[in-house]
Write a protein that holds these residues in place. Sequence first.
Motif, PDB file in Angstrom:
ATOM      1  N   ASP A 181       0.854  -1.179   0.068  1.00 45.46           N
ATOM      2  CA  ASP A 181       0.073  -0.059  -0.125  1.00 45.46           C
ATOM      3  C   ASP A 181       0.870   1.357   0.015  1.00 45.46           C
ATOM      4  OD1 ASP A 181      -2.293  -1.459   0.068  1.00 45.46           O
ATOM      5  OD2 ASP A 181      -2.500  -1.311   2.086  1.00 45.46           O
ATOM      6  N   HIS A 182       2.098   1.265   0.669  1.00 46.15           N
ATOM      7  CA  HIS A 182       2.931   2.504   0.852  1.00 46.15           C
ATOM      8  C   HIS A 182       4.278   2.460   0.298  1.00 46.15           C
ATOM      9  CE1 HIS A 182      -0.714   3.689   3.080  1.00 46.15           C
ATOM     10  NE2 HIS A 182      -0.863   2.713   4.104  1.00 46.15           N
ATOM     11  N   GLY A 183       4.821   1.180   0.002  1.00 50.33           N
ATOM     12  CA  GLY A 183       6.177   1.101  -0.290  1.00 50.33           C
ATOM     13  C   GLY A 183       6.293   1.430  -1.961  1.00 50.33           C
ATOM     14  N   ASP A 184       7.558   0.830  -2.123  1.00 51.88           N
ATOM     15  CA  ASP A 184       7.903   0.953  -3.612  1.00 51.88           C
ATOM     16  C   ASP A 184       7.508  -0.055  -4.489  1.00 51.88           C
ATOM     17  OD1 ASP A 184       9.361   1.340  -6.037  1.00 51.88           O
ATOM     18  OD2 ASP A 184      11.322   1.547  -5.026  1.00 51.88           O
ATOM     19  N   ARG A 185       6.188   0.087  -5.143  1.00 56.06           N
ATOM     20  CA  ARG A 185       5.390  -0.859  -5.831  1.00 56.06           C
ATOM     21  C   ARG A 185       6.176  -0.984  -7.284  1.00 56.06           C
ATOM     22  NH1 ARG A 185      -1.003  -1.046  -6.401  1.00 56.06           N
ATOM     23  NH2 ARG A 185      -0.587  -0.907  -4.054  1.00 56.06           N
ATOM     24  N   ALA A 186       7.002  -0.374  -7.569  1.00 50.59           N
ATOM     25  CA  ALA A 186       7.760  -0.638  -8.882  1.00 50.59           C
ATOM     26  C   ALA A 186       8.689  -1.492  -8.664  1.00 50.59           C
ATOM     27  CB  ALA A 186       8.290   0.752  -9.565  1.00 50.59           C
ATOM     28  N   LEU A 187       9.509  -1.323  -7.544  1.00 48.27           N
ATOM     29  CA  LEU A 187      10.457  -2.288  -7.108  1.00 48.27           C
ATOM     30  C   LEU A 187       9.941  -3.782  -6.915  1.00 48.27           C
ATOM     31  CD1 LEU A 187      13.374  -3.239  -6.470  1.00 48.27           C
ATOM     32  CD2 LEU A 187      13.166  -2.244  -3.912  1.00 48.27           C
ATOM     33  N   ILE A 188       8.910  -3.972  -6.221  1.00 45.43           N
ATOM     34  CA  ILE A 188       8.256  -5.234  -6.043  1.00 45.43           C
ATOM     35  C   ILE A 188       7.954  -5.934  -7.386  1.00 45.43           C
ATOM     36  CG2 ILE A 188       6.025  -6.218  -5.085  1.00 45.43           C
ATOM     37  CD1 ILE A 188       5.984  -3.961  -2.907  1.00 45.43           C
ATOM     38  N   GLN A 189       7.240  -4.925  -8.196  1.00 49.77           N
ATOM     39  CA  GLN A 189       7.121  -5.663  -9.649  1.00 49.77           C
ATOM     40  C   GLN A 189       8.235  -6.078 -10.167  1.00 49.77           C
ATOM     41  OE1 GLN A 189       3.799  -5.198 -11.277  1.00 49.77           O
ATOM     42  NE2 GLN A 189       2.786  -3.780 -10.166  1.00 49.77           N
TER      43      GLN A 189
END
Length: 123
Positions: free
Chosen positions: A79-87
């Motif tokens: 919800d609040h982190g670096d979603r691009a890095l997770i992807q």
Amino acid sequence: MMSKRTPSDVIEELLHQMGYKGTYMGMASLATAVELVWQDRTLLHAVTKVLYPEVARRCGGTWRTVERNLRTAAKACWDHGDRALIQEMAGIELRAMPSTGELIYYIVAYIRRHGLLDEFEAD
């Protein structure tokens, strides 16, 4: 004198980059789970029966508290982190938050792909 880095140090740095805060109760549990799976990938086949109890033994608590804390930390990061890095870690477009087991898998796969723990031994 500088202390020697450990796999836990490297993993925690990566988790911080993803957006995990050290204040999340699941941070230590997630770092421990990632390190254990990095050492033995077969633990992903027995997440609740083997991995979570081992994390609980090392970090304190029960496997159920480990599961809850990991799920809460994963949601906060999604919800609040670096979603691009997770992807990027997943290597695919994620349309929904991955399960905790999937997230651990993605993190370990990313670590292996980028050789982040090559200086340490693993299976």
